[in-house]
Design a protein around this motif. Structure first.
Motif, PDB file in Angstrom:
ATOM      1  N   ALA A 180       0.835  -1.210   0.000  1.00 51.35           N
ATOM      2  CA  ALA A 180       0.000   0.000   0.000  1.00 51.35           C
ATOM      3  C   ALA A 180       0.869   1.260   0.000  1.00 51.35           C
ATOM      4  CB  ALA A 180      -0.940  -0.012   1.205  1.00 51.35           C
ATOM      5  N   TYR A 181       1.970   1.229   0.740  1.00 50.99           N
ATOM      6  CA  TYR A 181       2.921   2.339   0.781  1.00 50.99           C
ATOM      7  C   TYR A 181       3.473   2.628  -0.613  1.00 50.99           C
ATOM      8  CZ  TYR A 181       7.575   4.438   1.717  1.00 50.99           C
ATOM      9  OH  TYR A 181       8.704   5.214   1.700  1.00 50.99           O
ATOM     10  N   ALA A 182       3.785   1.576  -1.350  1.00 54.28           N
ATOM     11  CA  ALA A 182       4.394   1.717  -2.674  1.00 54.28           C
ATOM     12  C   ALA A 182       3.521   2.528  -3.631  1.00 54.28           C
ATOM     13  CB  ALA A 182       4.693   0.344  -3.268  1.00 54.28           C
ATOM     14  N   VAL A 183       2.205   2.429  -3.490  1.00 50.25           N
ATOM     15  CA  VAL A 183       1.297   3.090  -4.425  1.00 50.25           C
ATOM     16  C   VAL A 183       0.534   4.252  -3.802  1.00 50.25           C
ATOM     17  CG1 VAL A 183       1.053   1.037  -5.861  1.00 50.25           C
ATOM     18  CG2 VAL A 183      -0.565   1.418  -3.979  1.00 50.25           C
ATOM     19  N   HIS A 184       0.811   4.561  -2.536  1.00 51.97           N
ATOM     20  CA  HIS A 184       0.117   5.675  -1.871  1.00 51.97           C
ATOM     21  C   HIS A 184       0.449   6.979  -2.605  1.00 51.97           C
ATOM     22  CE1 HIS A 184      -0.999   8.634   1.140  1.00 51.97           C
ATOM     23  NE2 HIS A 184      -1.704   7.686   1.735  1.00 51.97           N
ATOM     24  N   PRO A 185      -0.563   7.801  -2.919  1.00 51.57           N
ATOM     25  CA  PRO A 185      -0.323   9.034  -3.692  1.00 51.57           C
ATOM     26  C   PRO A 185       0.736   9.960  -3.086  1.00 51.57           C
ATOM     27  CG  PRO A 185      -2.667   8.601  -3.534  1.00 51.57           C
ATOM     28  CD  PRO A 185      -1.977   7.591  -2.654  1.00 51.57           C
ATOM     29  N   ALA A 186       0.778  10.089  -1.775  1.00 49.20           N
ATOM     30  CA  ALA A 186       1.777  10.956  -1.148  1.00 49.20           C
ATOM     31  C   ALA A 186       3.187  10.400  -1.359  1.00 49.20           C
ATOM     32  CB  ALA A 186       1.481  11.121   0.343  1.00 49.20           C
ATOM     33  N   HIS A 187       3.325   9.079  -1.285  1.00 50.49           N
ATOM     34  CA  HIS A 187       4.620   8.448  -1.507  1.00 50.49           C
ATOM     35  C   HIS A 187       5.017   8.534  -2.982  1.00 50.49           C
ATOM     36  CE1 HIS A 187       7.147   4.694  -2.156  1.00 50.49           C
ATOM     37  NE2 HIS A 187       7.904   5.465  -1.417  1.00 50.49           N
ATOM     38  N   VAL A 188       4.051   8.312  -3.875  1.00 42.97           N
ATOM     39  CA  VAL A 188       4.318   8.390  -5.311  1.00 42.97           C
ATOM     40  C   VAL A 188       4.837   9.778  -5.690  1.00 42.97           C
ATOM     41  CG1 VAL A 188       3.258   8.316  -7.604  1.00 42.97           C
ATOM     42  CG2 VAL A 188       2.748   6.519  -5.927  1.00 42.97           C
ATOM     43  N   ALA A 189       4.264  10.821  -5.089  1.00 41.82           N
ATOM     44  CA  ALA A 189       4.711  12.194  -5.369  1.00 41.82           C
ATOM     45  C   ALA A 189       6.170  12.383  -4.955  1.00 41.82           C
ATOM     46  CB  ALA A 189       3.812  13.195  -4.654  1.00 41.82           C
ATOM     47  N   VAL A 190       6.551  11.834  -3.810  1.00 44.39           N
ATOM     48  CA  VAL A 190       7.946  11.937  -3.360  1.00 44.39           C
ATOM     49  C   VAL A 190       8.851  11.140  -4.297  1.00 44.39           C
ATOM     50  CG1 VAL A 190       9.547  11.513  -1.459  1.00 44.39           C
ATOM     51  CG2 VAL A 190       7.221  12.257  -0.960  1.00 44.39           C
ATOM     52  N   LYS A 191       8.421   9.950  -4.680  1.00 44.81           N
ATOM     53  CA  LYS A 191       9.217   9.118  -5.600  1.00 44.81           C
ATOM     54  C   LYS A 191       9.453   9.825  -6.925  1.00 44.81           C
ATOM     55  CE  LYS A 191       7.129   5.178  -6.083  1.00 44.81           C
ATOM     56  NZ  LYS A 191       6.718   3.765  -6.241  1.00 44.81           N
ATOM     57  N   GLU A 192       8.460  10.552  -7.397  1.00 47.30           N
ATOM     58  CA  GLU A 192       8.618  11.262  -8.672  1.00 47.30           C
ATOM     59  C   GLU A 192       9.742  12.289  -8.576  1.00 47.30           C
ATOM     60  OE1 GLU A 192       4.718  12.710  -9.660  1.00 47.30           O
ATOM     61  OE2 GLU A 192       4.041  10.721 -10.296  1.00 47.30           O
ATOM     62  N   TYR A 193       9.800  13.036  -7.468  1.00 43.44           N
ATOM     63  CA  TYR A 193      10.895  13.993  -7.286  1.00 43.44           C
ATOM     64  C   TYR A 193      12.228  13.259  -7.199  1.00 43.44           C
ATOM     65  CZ  TYR A 193      14.288  17.060  -5.242  1.00 43.44           C
ATOM     66  OH  TYR A 193      15.455  17.743  -5.016  1.00 43.44           O
ATOM     67  N   ILE A 194      12.269  12.212  -6.387  1.00 39.63           N
ATOM     68  CA  ILE A 194      13.520  11.471  -6.203  1.00 39.63           C
ATOM     69  C   ILE A 194      14.058  10.994  -7.550  1.00 39.63           C
ATOM     70  CG2 ILE A 194      14.511   9.344  -5.248  1.00 39.63           C
ATOM     71  CD1 ILE A 194      12.626   9.789  -2.803  1.00 39.63           C
ATOM     72  N   GLY A 195      13.162  10.543  -8.411  1.00 36.48           N
ATOM     73  CA  GLY A 195      13.568  10.060  -9.730  1.00 36.48           C
ATOM     74  C   GLY A 195      14.262  11.107 -10.580  1.00 36.48           C
ATOM     75  N   THR A 196      14.053  12.374 -10.270  1.00 39.95           N
ATOM     76  CA  THR A 196      14.679  13.441 -11.050  1.00 39.95           C
ATOM     77  C   THR A 196      16.097  13.759 -10.580  1.00 39.95           C
ATOM     78  OG1 THR A 196      13.868  15.299  -9.691  1.00 39.95           O
ATOM     79  CG2 THR A 196      12.421  14.507 -11.473  1.00 39.95           C
ATOM     80  N   VAL A 197      16.487  13.289  -9.392  1.00 44.01           N
ATOM     81  CA  VAL A 197      17.794  13.680  -8.844  1.00 44.01           C
ATOM     82  C   VAL A 197      18.719  12.508  -8.522  1.00 44.01           C
ATOM     83  CG1 VAL A 197      16.947  15.884  -7.953  1.00 44.01           C
ATOM     84  CG2 VAL A 197      16.909  13.861  -6.468  1.00 44.01           C
ATOM     85  N   VAL A 198      18.234  11.281  -8.691  1.00 43.60           N
ATOM     86  CA  VAL A 198      19.101  10.140  -8.398  1.00 43.60           C
ATOM     87  C   VAL A 198      19.433   9.372  -9.671  1.00 43.60           C
ATOM     88  CG1 VAL A 198      18.211   9.912  -6.051  1.00 43.60           C
ATOM     89  CG2 VAL A 198      17.283   8.461  -7.861  1.00 43.60           C
ATOM     90  N   LYS A 199      20.570   8.664  -9.605  1.00 41.62           N
ATOM     91  CA  LYS A 199      20.999   7.856 -10.752  1.00 41.62           C
ATOM     92  C   LYS A 199      20.902   6.365 -10.462  1.00 41.62           C
ATOM     93  CE  LYS A 199      25.871   7.835  -9.485  1.00 41.62           C
ATOM     94  NZ  LYS A 199      27.243   8.120  -9.874  1.00 41.62           N
ATOM     95  N   GLY A 200      20.775   6.007  -9.196  1.00 36.55           N
ATOM     96  CA  GLY A 200      20.737   4.589  -8.848  1.00 36.55           C
ATOM     97  C   GLY A 200      20.042   4.363  -7.520  1.00 36.55           C
ATOM     98  N   ARG A 201      19.493   3.134  -7.379  1.00 34.65           N
ATOM     99  CA  ARG A 201      18.711   2.778  -6.187  1.00 34.65           C
ATOM    100  C   ARG A 201      18.904   1.313  -5.894  1.00 34.65           C
ATOM    101  NH1 ARG A 201      13.831   0.144  -5.828  1.00 34.65           N
ATOM    102  NH2 ARG A 201      12.386   0.800  -4.191  1.00 34.65           N
TER     103      ARG A 201
END
Length: 102
Positions: A74-95
């Protein structure tokens, strides 16, 4: 008895960011992810570490504790978490991710 889930992520910030940009991105990620506590049901604890020792091979570490695997899903798809993930995707190169029962 249901075991809790520990969710750990290690990110590498993109090459080419200045030290100031790295600090700014790290602070935003820390603030945004730790702000999910009390917002995402089943998320019991969340800590973001940005001041890692030189022996580390990543720039930012996330450590979450969730009620169970259903809460992790549920955390993985929660809208608040998804919004944070979208930002993170713009500044990281690896996970890297590790999920396990505790």
């Amino acid at each position: 008895f249901c075991k809790m889930i520990k969710h750990i992520i290690i990110w590498d910030l993109k090459d080419g960011l200045s030290e100031g940009e790295k600090a700014e991105c790290s602070a935003k990620i820390k603030n945004d992810l730790e702000g999910l506590l009390g917002v995402v049901e089943g998320l019991q604890d969340v800590r973001v570490y940005t001041d890692l020792l030189p022996s580390s091979n990543g720039d930012i570490t996330l450590e979450c504790l969730l009620n169970d695997e259903a809460a992790l899903a549920a955390y993985a798809v929660h809208p608040a978490h998804v919004a944070v993930k979208e930002y993170i995707g713009t500044v990281v190169k690896g996970r890297k991710c590790a999920d396990f029962e505790v």
